[in-house]
Design a protein around this motif. Structure first.
Motif, short mmCIF file in Angstrom:
data_model
loop_
_atom_site.label_atom_id
_atom_site.label_comp_id
_atom_site.label_asym_id
_atom_site.label_seq_id
_atom_site.Cartn_x
_atom_site.Cartn_y
_atom_site.Cartn_z
N LYS A 62 0.85 -1.19 0.00
CA LYS A 62 0.00 0.00 0.00
C LYS A 62 0.88 1.24 0.00
O LYS A 62 1.89 1.29 0.71
CB LYS A 62 -0.89 0.03 1.25
CG LYS A 62 -2.10 -0.86 1.23
CD LYS A 62 -3.01 -0.55 2.42
CE LYS A 62 -4.32 -1.31 2.33
NZ LYS A 62 -5.26 -0.88 3.40
N THR A 63 0.48 2.23 -0.77
CA THR A 63 1.20 3.51 -0.79
C THR A 63 0.29 4.59 -0.25
O THR A 63 -0.81 4.81 -0.75
CB THR A 63 1.67 3.86 -2.21
OG1 THR A 63 2.56 2.84 -2.68
CG2 THR A 63 2.39 5.20 -2.22
N ILE A 64 0.75 5.26 0.80
CA ILE A 64 0.02 6.37 1.42
C ILE A 64 0.91 7.60 1.31
O ILE A 64 1.94 7.70 2.00
CB ILE A 64 -0.32 6.09 2.90
CG1 ILE A 64 -1.06 4.76 3.04
CG2 ILE A 64 -1.10 7.25 3.50
CD1 ILE A 64 -2.44 4.75 2.43
N GLY A 65 0.54 8.53 0.45
CA GLY A 65 1.39 9.71 0.23
C GLY A 65 2.75 9.28 -0.27
O GLY A 65 2.87 8.52 -1.24
N PRO A 66 3.82 9.71 0.40
CA PRO A 66 5.17 9.36 -0.06
C PRO A 66 5.67 8.02 0.47
O PRO A 66 6.78 7.61 0.16
CB PRO A 66 6.02 10.49 0.52
CG PRO A 66 5.31 10.87 1.78
CD PRO A 66 3.84 10.67 1.53
N VAL A 67 4.86 7.32 1.28
CA VAL A 67 5.33 6.13 1.98
C VAL A 67 4.67 4.88 1.41
O VAL A 67 3.45 4.82 1.26
CB VAL A 67 5.05 6.22 3.50
CG1 VAL A 67 5.68 5.03 4.22
CG2 VAL A 67 5.55 7.53 4.08
N THR A 68 5.49 3.88 1.09
CA THR A 68 4.98 2.59 0.62
C THR A 68 5.16 1.55 1.71
O THR A 68 6.27 1.35 2.20
CB THR A 68 5.71 2.14 -0.66
OG1 THR A 68 5.45 3.08 -1.70
CG2 THR A 68 5.22 0.76 -1.10
N PHE A 69 4.07 0.91 2.09
CA PHE A 69 4.08 -0.12 3.12
C PHE A 69 3.93 -1.48 2.44
O PHE A 69 2.97 -1.71 1.72
CB PHE A 69 2.91 0.10 4.09
CG PHE A 69 2.93 1.42 4.80
CD1 PHE A 69 3.53 1.55 6.04
CD2 PHE A 69 2.36 2.55 4.23
CE1 PHE A 69 3.55 2.77 6.71
CE2 PHE A 69 2.36 3.77 4.88
CZ PHE A 69 2.97 3.88 6.13
N PRO A 70 4.87 -2.41 2.67
CA PRO A 70 4.78 -3.73 2.02
C PRO A 70 3.53 -4.51 2.38
O PRO A 70 3.08 -5.36 1.62
CB PRO A 70 6.03 -4.46 2.52
CG PRO A 70 6.97 -3.36 2.94
CD PRO A 70 6.10 -2.26 3.45
N THR A 71 2.95 -4.22 3.55
CA THR A 71 1.74 -4.89 4.00
C THR A 71 1.06 -3.99 5.02
O THR A 71 1.74 -3.17 5.66
CB THR A 71 2.06 -6.26 4.64
OG1 THR A 71 0.90 -6.74 5.34
CG2 THR A 71 3.19 -6.16 5.64
N PRO A 72 -0.25 -4.10 5.20
CA PRO A 72 -0.92 -3.26 6.20
C PRO A 72 -0.77 -3.77 7.62
O PRO A 72 -1.48 -3.31 8.52
CB PRO A 72 -2.39 -3.32 5.75
CG PRO A 72 -2.53 -4.60 5.03
CD PRO A 72 -1.21 -4.84 4.36
N VAL A 73 0.15 -4.68 7.88
CA VAL A 73 0.35 -5.25 9.21
C VAL A 73 1.66 -4.71 9.77
O VAL A 73 2.73 -4.89 9.17
CB VAL A 73 0.40 -6.79 9.16
CG1 VAL A 73 0.58 -7.36 10.57
CG2 VAL A 73 -0.85 -7.33 8.51
N GLY A 74 1.59 -4.03 10.91
CA GLY A 74 2.78 -3.43 11.51
C GLY A 74 3.00 -3.89 12.94
O GLY A 74 2.18 -4.60 13.52
N LEU A 75 4.12 -3.48 13.50
CA LEU A 75 4.45 -3.75 14.89
C LEU A 75 4.21 -2.49 15.70
O LEU A 75 4.70 -1.42 15.36
CB LEU A 75 5.92 -4.17 15.03
CG LEU A 75 6.40 -4.41 16.47
CD1 LEU A 75 5.71 -5.63 17.07
CD2 LEU A 75 7.92 -4.59 16.51
N GLY A 76 3.45 -2.61 16.79
CA GLY A 76 3.10 -1.47 17.61
C GLY A 76 4.20 -1.06 18.56
O GLY A 76 5.14 -1.81 18.86
N ALA A 77 4.08 0.16 19.06
CA ALA A 77 5.08 0.72 19.98
C ALA A 77 5.06 -0.04 21.30
O ALA A 77 4.05 -0.59 21.71
CB ALA A 77 4.79 2.20 20.21
#
Length: 652
Positions: A62-77
């Motif tokens: 997924k691309t949001i603005g200038p940032v491309t994310f390989p998947t919508p699943v991330g690691l939280g803080a």
């Protein structure tokens, strides 16, 4: 708490039980230090990727603005507060990492981390501890090889005034911009304070928005009431923030210790967080929303996405379910999406006369035919005419020298024949079910296993003995191998019903997978040892006991006899390594719900290997218990693993 640098087959079965015996802080420290160190050593990142095969499918990008994310699943803080393992964690199939929370000065939480295993929650003291901006900068400067977006959750010190909080976060933005792709603003420390009115929140967010062009998100707890959350949400929207992170934890109302509050994340926060995401989407239709809270299985992540979240991020799920959870969620998202691949597979030009998968099947069939011929010879004449010419002796003359020598040679050659048939079954199945569908990991297994197998042909040449039948078979099969792997395979995985829950079939399959991984490692290790013995000492003590003769005496019978036996041993060892690697990699990468062909492949390939390897010992009378003990253990593991895996692989 803690996770391991291995997928769930090792975490759920071995590491989690051990880690959960320790205090949470110690378990977390040991785990993060271990995987952090592994990722930093040469080849460490490759090992993590190789063991887990967790790279997200390209369709999920997924691309949001200038940032491309390989998947919508991330690691939280908060999972890695000291950022000591971020290089390793970036290889776990995540699309982004959210680090922090970080403040200008270090914050000591003055409280312990607690696991509530029954409720599958984690309790933290609030505010969350962090080592401050200086420590984070040092960590990020030393981190290399991270290829996914990094975000940082920015926090001010507790009780900070509006002006102090604004200045602190502006400084954090300036110092961290070179490392980050986005920021999140932790709002928990400021909530409920008299100074923080709707107007104050608007000024605060506007000041931060003016400081950076990067995506800026509000981190907000789901435990707020709509009346409490709406002014903050409205202020963020009016100030031009890009969206929000529903930070899945809740604040305990009546903490046991009156000195500090307790922040709870895990299963108990899931329903509340999902409802908050749904409400936030109604209030802010074009917001970028990251949902989190109690994502312990793929179904939990899909629930957030259905409620209106664009992304999800994990925390407690990595602790309770294991490091394979991101990969499982990625697969579940892919399997539930409409099949709208913008680049449908094109008809491939045949590698040579036939498609690659046909050559792969022919390679496998050729291995089976070669193994069957070798088995027939070893069970009848044992030696071939060119063996006799090389030795200058007939089979009858060999038997007169030592009545056990032909039986001993037959035991080596039938073991090799059974291994060849096993490899042929593996290759045929990988070609038909994998290469035919362009599945990339099946091609990788063929490449790795085949390269090792064909290379082992050269192990015995140093002894001066050249096996013509072996050479002819290799010359026929090697072009087939090259043609089978010539065409790239790019499909990440086939479409199957998604595996959404941590159910009993899944838990049993993890044990079955662990056992097959052990078998794969065991076969590979045994093959290496046998190959080394074959090109060095040739015999183990139990061999000489069976032969009732010393190696020197055999050498005195015929100086060319040991090179012939060494050739058999080296060839068998190389084939066993090739077979072991194929079993190992199939076990690591191929275990998915509904992949019945994997179960049948492992089952069918095991039969000739074990029947030949154990059966021939009883046929010739070589039944030394210690010598056969590894084979007995392998058979038991094999049968138990098949029973454990069958419901998961064969039930849809």
């Amino acid at each position: 708490m803690g996770d391991a640098a291995m997928p769930d087959w090792s975490y759920q079965t071995m590491f989690r039980p051990l880690l959960f015996l320790m205090p949470p802080e110690r378990a977390r420290s040991i785990t993060l230090q271990s995987i952090g160190t592994l990722a930093k050593i040469p080849g460490g990142s490759f090992i993590i990727e190789w063991m887990g095969h967790m790279e997200p499918p390209s369709q999920l990008s997924k691309t949001i603005g200038p940032v491309t994310f390989p998947t919508p699943v991330g690691l939280g803080a908060g999972l890695d507060p000291e950022c000591i393992a971020i290089q390793a964690l970036s290889k776990f199939g995540f699309g982004f990492l959210e680090l922090g929370p970080v403040s200008k000065q270090p914050i000591d939480s003055r409280g312990a981390v607690h696991r509530d295993i029954a409720a599958m929650n984690i309790h933290y003291s609030s505010p969350l501890e962090n080592n401050g901006i200086y420590a984070l900068e040092r960590r990020l400067e030393g981190a290399s090889g991270i290829q996914i977006p990094i975000g940082v959750r920015l926090a001010c010190r507790p009780e900070a005034s509006l002006r102090e909080a604004t200045e602190e976060l502006q400084e954090l933005i300036v110092r961290l911009e070179r490392f980050c792709s986005f920021f999140t603003i932790d709002s928990r420390a400021n909530m409920g304070q008299p100074e923080w009115s709707h107007t104050a929140w608007g000024e605060y967010f506007s000041s931060l928005r003016n400081k950076t062009d990067m995506p800026l998100l509000l981190a907000i707890p789901p435990s707020l009431t709509e009346a409490e959350a709406l002014p903050i949400l409205t202020s963020a929207k009016e100030a031009g923030l890009n969206g929000l992170v529903v930070a899945g934890g809740t604040i305990q109302e009546d903490p046991p210790c009156a000195n500090h509050s307790v922040y709870i994340t895990g299963r108990s926060s899931h329903e509340q967080a999902v409802k908050f995401v749904s409400w936030a989407r109604e209030q802010w239709s074009d917001a970028l929303i990251i949902g989190s809270g109690g994502i312990l299985e793929p179904h939990d992540a899909l629930t957030f996405l259905e409620a209106g979240a664009n992304f999800v991020q994990l925390h407690s799920g990595l602790v309770y379910s294991g490091p394979g959870l991101p990969k499982r969620i990625n697969e579940a998202i892919l399997q539930t999406q409409p099949d709208t691949d913008p680049n449908p597979p094109q008809k491939k030009r045949p590698a040579f006369l036939f498609p690659s998968w046909i050559w792969g099947i022919l390679l496998g069939v050729g291995m089976m035919i070669g193994g069957a011929i070798a088995w027939l010879v070893a069970a009848t004449t044992v030696v071939l005419p060119y063996d006799e010419r090389f030795l200058g002796m007939s089979a009858d003359q060999l038997a007169l020298l030592n009545e056990q020598i032909l039986s001993f040679m037959s035991h080596d050659r039938i073991s090799l024949a059974g291994t060849m048939i096993s490899i042929g079954i593996l290759y045929s199945q990988l070609a038909y079910h994998g290469l035919r569908k362009d599945i990339h990991w099946t091609r990788t297994i063929l490449l790795v296993s085949g390269a090792v197998g064909f290379s082992s042909f050269f192990l015995f040449i140093g002894y001066g003995y050249f096996d013509y039948l072996h050479a002819i078979l290799a010359l026929v099969l090697f072009p087939m191998f090259l043609l089978a792997i010539r065409t790239p395979a790019k499909v990440h995985l086939t479409r199957l019903p998604p595996q959404l829950h941590n159910d009993q079939d899944w838990r049993m399959a993890l044990w079955g997978q662990l056992l097959f991984v052990i078998i794969g490692f065991g076969l590979t290790g045994a093959g290496i040892i046998i190959s080394i013995i074959g090109v060095t000492g040739v015999f183990v003590p139990s061999d000489l006991v069976f032969l009732c003769v010393s190696a020197d005496t055999l050498q005195s019978y015929n100086e060319r006899l040991i090179p012939v036996i060494a050739h058999d041993r080296a060839g068998f060892g190389g084939a066993l390594v090739s077979n072991g690697l194929a079993v190992l990699l199939i076990s690591l990468w191929g275990i998915r719900r509904g992949e019945a062909w994997i179960w049948w492949t492992l089952f069918l390939a095991g039969i000739p290997g074990f029947v030949s390897g154990i059966g021939i010992h009883f046929t010739v009378g070589y039944v030394d218990f210690i010598h056969l003990l590894p084979a007995y253990v392998a058979v038991i593991l094999f049968l138990v693993a098949l029973v454990l895996l069958k419901p998961y692989l064969c039930r849809t």
